[in-house]
Design an enzyme around this catalytic site. Structure first.
Site, short mmCIF file in Angstrom:
data_model
loop_
_atom_site.label_atom_id
_atom_site.label_comp_id
_atom_site.label_asym_id
_atom_site.label_seq_id
_atom_site.Cartn_x
_atom_site.Cartn_y
_atom_site.Cartn_z
N ASP A 43 0.82 -1.21 0.00
CA ASP A 43 0.00 0.00 0.00
C ASP A 43 0.86 1.27 0.00
OD1 ASP A 43 -2.14 -1.80 0.32
OD2 ASP A 43 -2.08 -1.62 2.50
N GLU A 211 -11.08 -1.22 -3.75
CA GLU A 211 -10.49 -0.54 -2.60
C GLU A 211 -9.36 0.38 -3.05
OE1 GLU A 211 -9.21 -3.61 0.04
OE2 GLU A 211 -7.65 -4.37 -1.29
#
EC number: 3.2.1.99
Length: 446
Positions: A43, A211
């Site tokens: 991420d 997401e």
């Protein structure tokens, strides 16, 4: 075929040798990772500090890395000790996921997620510091969600409205999709109650698998661009894009489809700019996603994401790839198919283009598997050949070509690149056709 290395093109220098992937053995404690290793990056939020000019990434685990050139990265460790007590009491776990950073005045604001796997009992909290390397001290919780919520409060991204200056936070993972919430610019905390406005979602048949929203404004096109990750981070993750003239949406893909439209039986909504891939017999990669985007001080653009080596048999540790990003003539982002190695956009002579290539057309599918390259040839007389498809190609300027076959027209950006699989310079192409399907290609040396 002419030797590509002899063409009058400035190619990137060989990048530093890559750190070997760590090996984890059952029952043995992992060794301390090399401080220059990118393995374990997850991420990544890419940020350029306007004060020092250095680049940073902030990853799950609240770990940060620093770089002077976007190529060599040094791990500087954890920058947030733990979530605030309110967050810990709500979630019951100290895990810090998917940070994102914004500088407001002299204050650096790091927005972090606190959650556990597969639940909506989550929250996003704000931590602040007077420098990009922290330590970041928690200020408070921005948003909470529970098992009864329709959304999941993780994966924050921060952006200011170009017209009003108002601050917003995009967020979300699975369930009710991606939302955007107004913030108080003075405190960095929520300025409104509720969950905000939905800007993207997936249908139920896809388990709502979306997401990692990330929004950036391009002043050259006048659009806000919403990047999201479809699918599972362990397998078919892929990056899609929509754009809007308004920060709060609606966001549309190149075919005018709203990213909130749940009627997507063929997995086609959203412009797919990256997915699992393999060039030739080189190392394949799977699951590029949870990306961030940087517009540098010189108006060059870059995308960072985590990705895994292709292996569906056993879990693979993630690493970080950074790609140079280009813009098509009709205003859509596309990626150099090879990782960034310092390449510069420059005129490419037409006589450097003919030859053999490996080509991937990033066509959406169900499921979104790993796409393998196919042979492509650009002949000196303008003939294009790919498998059984024959058409024509032509250079339209010093940095772009057009390929035509049947009713398809592809406009491709030319760029020098480093072929990380073969360890040599190459010429790469990236772009899209008029139907909104991206194309990658890289040239083979003789």
């Amino acid at each position: 075929m002419a030797d590509l290395k002899q063409a009058e093109i400035t190619y990137p220098s060989p990048p530093p040798a890559q750190i070997a992937k760590p090996v984890f053995l059952p029952g043995e404690k992992p060794s301390e990772p090399d401080k220059f290793s990118l393995w374990g990056s997850h991420d990544p939020a890419l940020f350029r500090d306007p004060v020092s000019g250095l680049y940073y990434t902030y990853c799950t685990g609240a770990t940060a890395r620093r770089s002077a050139d976007l190529i060599t990265w040094e791990n500087i460790g954890k920058v947030v000790e733990k979530p605030p007590q309110e967050s810990l009491d709500w979630v019951g776990d100290e895990g810090i996921w998917a940070p994102d950073i914004i500088k407001v005045g002299d204050e650096y604001r790091l927005y972090c997620s606190n959650s556990t796997w597969g639940v909506r009992q989550s929250n996003i909290f704000l931590a602040v510091a007077d420098g990009p390397e922290g330590p970041f001290i928690p200020r408070g919780v921005v948003l909470k969600t529970s098992h009864d919520s329709t959304v999941n409060a993780i994966d924050a991204n921060l952006i200011a409205d170009e017209t009003t200056g108002e601050h917003y936070m995009a967020y979300g993972s699975f369930w009710g999709g991606m939302h955007i919430l107004k913030l108080n610019p003075e405190t960095g905390l929520a300025a409104e109650e509720g969950i905000g406005t939905c800007i993207a979602r997936r249908p139920q048949w896809a388990d709502g698998a979306i997401e990692g929203p990330y929004i950036r404004f391009n002043p050259d096109t006048g659009f806000y661009y919403l990047f999201v990750s479809y699918g599972s981070l362990k397998s078919d993750y892929n990056i899609r894009v929509g754009r809007s003239t308004s920060l709060t949406g609606p966001y549309y893909d190149p075919n005018g489809r709203d990213l909130t439209d749940p009627e997507d039986d063929r997995n086609e909504i959203g412009f797919m700019i990256a997915c699992g891939y393999r060039f030739g017999d080189g190392q394949g990669y799977m699951g590029p996603g949870h990306n961030s985007v940087l517009r540098d001080a010189d108006n060059e653009w870059y995308l960072a994401c985590h990705i895994r080596e292709h292996d569906f048999r056993t879990p693979q540790i993630s690493t970080m790839h950074i790609y140079k990003m280009f813009w098509t003539p009709d205003g859509w982002p596309v990626l150099n198919p090879e990782r960034y190695a310092g390449e510069k956009t420059q005129p490419i002579a037409k006589d450097s283009l003919s030859g053999d290539y490996e080509r991937i057309k990033l066509a959406p599918s169900v499921p979104q598997g790993v796409l393998n390259s196919v042979p492509m040839t650009l002949a000196a007389d303008g003939k294009f050949e790919c498998c059984s498809i024959i058409g024509q190609w032509e250079a339209i300027d010093e940095t772009r070509i057009v390929i035509r076959y049947g009713n398809v027209i592809e406009t491709l950006q030319l760029t020098p690149a480093w072929d990380w699989q073969r360890g040599e310079p190459t010429l790469a192409m990236t772009g899209k056709d008029q139907f909104g399907v991206a194309v990658w290609a890289k040239k083979l040396n003789s």
